[in-house]
Design an enzyme around this catalytic site. Sequence first.
Site, PDB file in Angstrom:
ATOM      1  N   CYS A   1      41.552   6.988  -7.076  1.00  0.00           N
ATOM      2  CA  CYS A   1      40.127   7.328  -5.697  1.00  0.00           C
ATOM      3  C   CYS A   1      39.184   6.661  -5.626  1.00  0.00           C
ATOM      4  CB  CYS A   1      39.456   8.407  -6.065  1.00  0.00           C
ATOM      5  SG  CYS A   1      39.001   9.509  -4.940  1.00  0.00           S
TER       6      CYS A   1
ATOM      7  N   CYS B   1      34.386  14.259  -3.136  1.00  0.00           N
ATOM      8  CA  CYS B   1      35.450  14.807  -4.549  1.00  0.00           C
ATOM      9  C   CYS B   1      34.103  14.420  -5.714  1.00  0.00           C
ATOM     10  CB  CYS B   1      36.205  14.117  -4.335  1.00  0.00           C
ATOM     11  SG  CYS B   1      36.095  12.167  -5.114  1.00  0.00           S
TER      12      CYS B   1
ATOM     13  N   GLN C   1      33.702  12.139 -12.860  1.00  0.00           N
ATOM     14  CA  GLN C   1      34.606  12.400 -14.035  1.00  0.00           C
ATOM     15  C   GLN C   1      34.836  11.018 -14.557  1.00  0.00           C
ATOM     16  OE1 GLN C   1      37.834  14.686 -12.557  1.00  0.00           O
ATOM     17  NE2 GLN C   1      37.280  16.122 -13.198  1.00  0.00           N
TER      18      GLN C   1
ATOM     19  N   GLU D   1      46.546   6.867  -5.831  1.00  0.00           N
ATOM     20  CA  GLU D   1      45.414   7.014  -4.720  1.00  0.00           C
ATOM     21  C   GLU D   1      45.732   8.320  -4.009  1.00  0.00           C
ATOM     22  OE1 GLU D   1      42.511   7.110  -2.939  1.00  0.00           O
ATOM     23  OE2 GLU D   1      42.338   5.551  -3.949  1.00  0.00           O
TER      24      GLU D   1
ATOM     25  N   ASP E   1      50.583  17.688  -4.272  1.00  0.00           N
ATOM     26  CA  ASP E   1      50.523  16.863  -5.009  1.00  0.00           C
ATOM     27  C   ASP E   1      51.695  16.235  -5.774  1.00  0.00           C
ATOM     28  OD1 ASP E   1      49.770  14.867  -6.948  1.00  0.00           O
ATOM     29  OD2 ASP E   1      48.954  17.326  -8.486  1.00  0.00           O
TER      30      ASP E   1
ATOM     31  N   ARG F   1      51.690  12.799  -7.252  1.00  0.00           N
ATOM     32  CA  ARG F   1      51.770  12.454  -8.463  1.00  0.00           C
ATOM     33  C   ARG F   1      53.015  12.288  -9.658  1.00  0.00           C
ATOM     34  NH1 ARG F   1      45.645  13.087  -9.951  1.00  0.00           N
ATOM     35  NH2 ARG F   1      46.109  15.068  -9.081  1.00  0.00           N
TER      36      ARG F   1
ATOM     37  N   LYS G   1      48.400  18.093 -15.767  1.00  0.00           N
ATOM     38  CA  LYS G   1      48.606  17.502 -15.658  1.00  0.00           C
ATOM     39  C   LYS G   1      49.333  17.520 -17.479  1.00  0.00           C
ATOM     40  CE  LYS G   1      45.036  14.315 -14.022  1.00  0.00           C
ATOM     41  NZ  LYS G   1      43.956  14.098 -13.543  1.00  0.00           N
TER      42      LYS G   1
HETATM   43  N1  LIG Z   1      45.634  13.713  -0.394  1.00  0.00           N
HETATM   44  C1  LIG Z   1      44.259  13.651  -0.940  1.00  0.00           C
HETATM   45  N2  LIG Z   1      43.825  13.483  -2.073  1.00  0.00           N
HETATM   46  C2  LIG Z   1      42.757  14.247  -2.446  1.00  0.00           C
HETATM   47  C3  LIG Z   1      42.163  14.417  -1.656  1.00  0.00           C
HETATM   48  N3  LIG Z   1      40.548  14.209  -2.572  1.00  0.00           N
HETATM   49  C4  LIG Z   1      40.676  13.729  -3.541  1.00  0.00           C
HETATM   50  N4  LIG Z   1      42.487  13.508  -3.517  1.00  0.00           N
HETATM   51  C5  LIG Z   1      43.339  12.345  -4.315  1.00  0.00           C
HETATM   52  O1  LIG Z   1      42.927  13.507  -5.882  1.00  0.00           O
HETATM   53  C6  LIG Z   1      43.601  12.682  -7.120  1.00  0.00           C
HETATM   54  C7  LIG Z   1      42.852  13.293  -8.432  1.00  0.00           C
HETATM   55  O2  LIG Z   1      42.938  14.140  -8.530  1.00  0.00           O
HETATM   56  P1  LIG Z   1      41.996  15.745  -8.651  1.00  0.00           P
HETATM   57  O3  LIG Z   1      42.982  16.766  -8.188  1.00  0.00           O
HETATM   58  O4  LIG Z   1      40.545  14.890  -7.823  1.00  0.00           O
HETATM   59  O5  LIG Z   1      42.063  15.934  -9.966  1.00  0.00           O
HETATM   60  P2  LIG Z   1      43.412  15.811 -11.450  1.00  0.00           P
HETATM   61  O6  LIG Z   1      42.609  14.524 -11.318  1.00  0.00           O
HETATM   62  O7  LIG Z   1      44.187  16.186 -10.664  1.00  0.00           O
HETATM   63  O8  LIG Z   1      42.119  16.706 -12.313  1.00  0.00           O
HETATM   64  P3  LIG Z   1      41.287  16.735 -13.372  1.00  0.00           P
HETATM   65  O9  LIG Z   1      41.750  15.596 -14.827  1.00  0.00           O
HETATM   66  O10 LIG Z   1      40.804  17.832 -13.972  1.00  0.00           O
HETATM   67  O11 LIG Z   1      40.617  15.588 -12.932  1.00  0.00           O
HETATM   68  C8  LIG Z   1      42.739  11.076  -6.663  1.00  0.00           C
HETATM   69  O12 LIG Z   1      43.884  10.561  -6.503  1.00  0.00           O
HETATM   70  C9  LIG Z   1      42.227  11.536  -5.141  1.00  0.00           C
HETATM   71  O13 LIG Z   1      42.242   9.935  -4.225  1.00  0.00           O
HETATM   72  C10 LIG Z   1      42.089  15.343  -0.915  1.00  0.00           C
HETATM   73  O14 LIG Z   1      41.384  15.636   0.023  1.00  0.00           O
HETATM   74  N5  LIG Z   1      43.634  14.470  -0.271  1.00  0.00           N
HETATM   75 ZN   LIG Z   2      38.494  11.800  -5.151  1.00  0.00          ZN
END
Ligand SMILES: Nc1nc2c(ncn2[C@@H]2O[C@H](COP(=O)(O)OP(=O)(O)OP(=O)(O)O)[C@@H](O)[C@H]2O)c(=O)[nH]1
Ligand SMILES: [Zn+2]
Length: 204
Positions: free
Chosen positions: A54, A65, A70, A92, A126, A128, A154
Site C-alpha cells: 500500500c 487506511c 499495521q 497494491e 479483492d 489478491r 488470508k
Molecule cells: N482497491 C482498494 N484497495 C485498497 C483500498 N484501501 C486499501 N487498499 C489495499 O488493500 C490492501 C490491504 O488490505 P486490507 O484489506 O486493508 O487488509 P488485509 O491485508 O486484507 O488484512 P489484514 O491482514 O488484517 O491487514 C493493500 O494492498 C492496500 O493498497 C481501497 O479503498 N481500495
Molecule cells: Zn493501505
Amino acid sequence: MAVVFVAASKLPTPFAEFTMHGFLDEETGKEHVALTLGDVADGEPVLGRLHSECLTGDALFSQRCDCGAQLEAALHAIAAEGRGVLLYLRQEGRGIGLLNKIRAYQLQDGGADTVEANEQLGFAADLRDYSICKPMLDHLGIHSLRLMTNNPRKVNAVQGFGVVVSERKPLQVGENSHNRLYLATKANKLGHWLGREHQDEHHD
Ligand SMILES: Nc1nc2c(ncn2[C@@H]2O[C@H](COP(=O)(O)OP(=O)(O)OP(=O)(O)O)[C@@H](O)[C@H]2O)c(=O)[nH]1
Ligand SMILES: [Zn+2]
C-alpha cells in the site's frame, strides 16, 4: 509457481536488523520481499505477517487506511520476539494496482465505499492471490505461522496452500477519523475480524 529467490542482504531498521530476501515472480514480473529475523527454519511456528503493498499507507503516511500502522506494528512485534517473518507482497490496491486504487479513492471521495468503488470500476472487491507466498515460505524453511492479520481470507489462503496457521494474532492498530468508515466496511462486507470483541489483550 514461478517465484524464484534472487538475492539476500542485511536490512537495518529502527526496529531490528532484518535479513531481506528478494524474490521474482517470473509470471508477472513482480518483485517481492521477505524480511526475516532470527532462525525461522527451526520448525517452530513463526510469528508472521503477509503484508500487501500500500504505497499510500506504507510510504506516504495516508490515513485513509490502516496499512502503515499495521506494517510498523508487525515489524515491532517481530523485533520484540527476536524472530519472525514479514512478506511484503506487491499486490497494491488489493491487486488492482496503484492507479486503479487512486480511481477507487476518487469514487470514495464521491461517496462510494471501498467495495462499491472497486465494483464500479469493474473489479471484484479483492483480487489478491496469496499462492505466491508458498514458494517464498518454502525457500525460508517456514511451514507454520502465527499469523498477524484481521482477514479471515488470508488465514484460509495460507491453510489452503499447505502452511499451518498455529495461531491468529489480531493486528488492530491505526484507526483514525479518516479510516473509520473504511474499517467498518471491511468488517461488514469483507468479513474482517475488527472491533473490540476481536482484540487481543496481549497484543503489542
Ligand atoms: N482497491 C482498494 N484497495 C485498497 C483500498 N484501501 C486499501 N487498499 C489495499 O488493500 C490492501 C490491504 O488490505 P486490507 O484489506 O486493508 O487488509 P488485509 O491485508 O486484507 O488484512 P489484514 O491482514 O488484517 O491487514 C493493500 O494492498 C492496500 O493498497 C481501497 O479503498 N481500495
Ligand atoms: Zn493501505
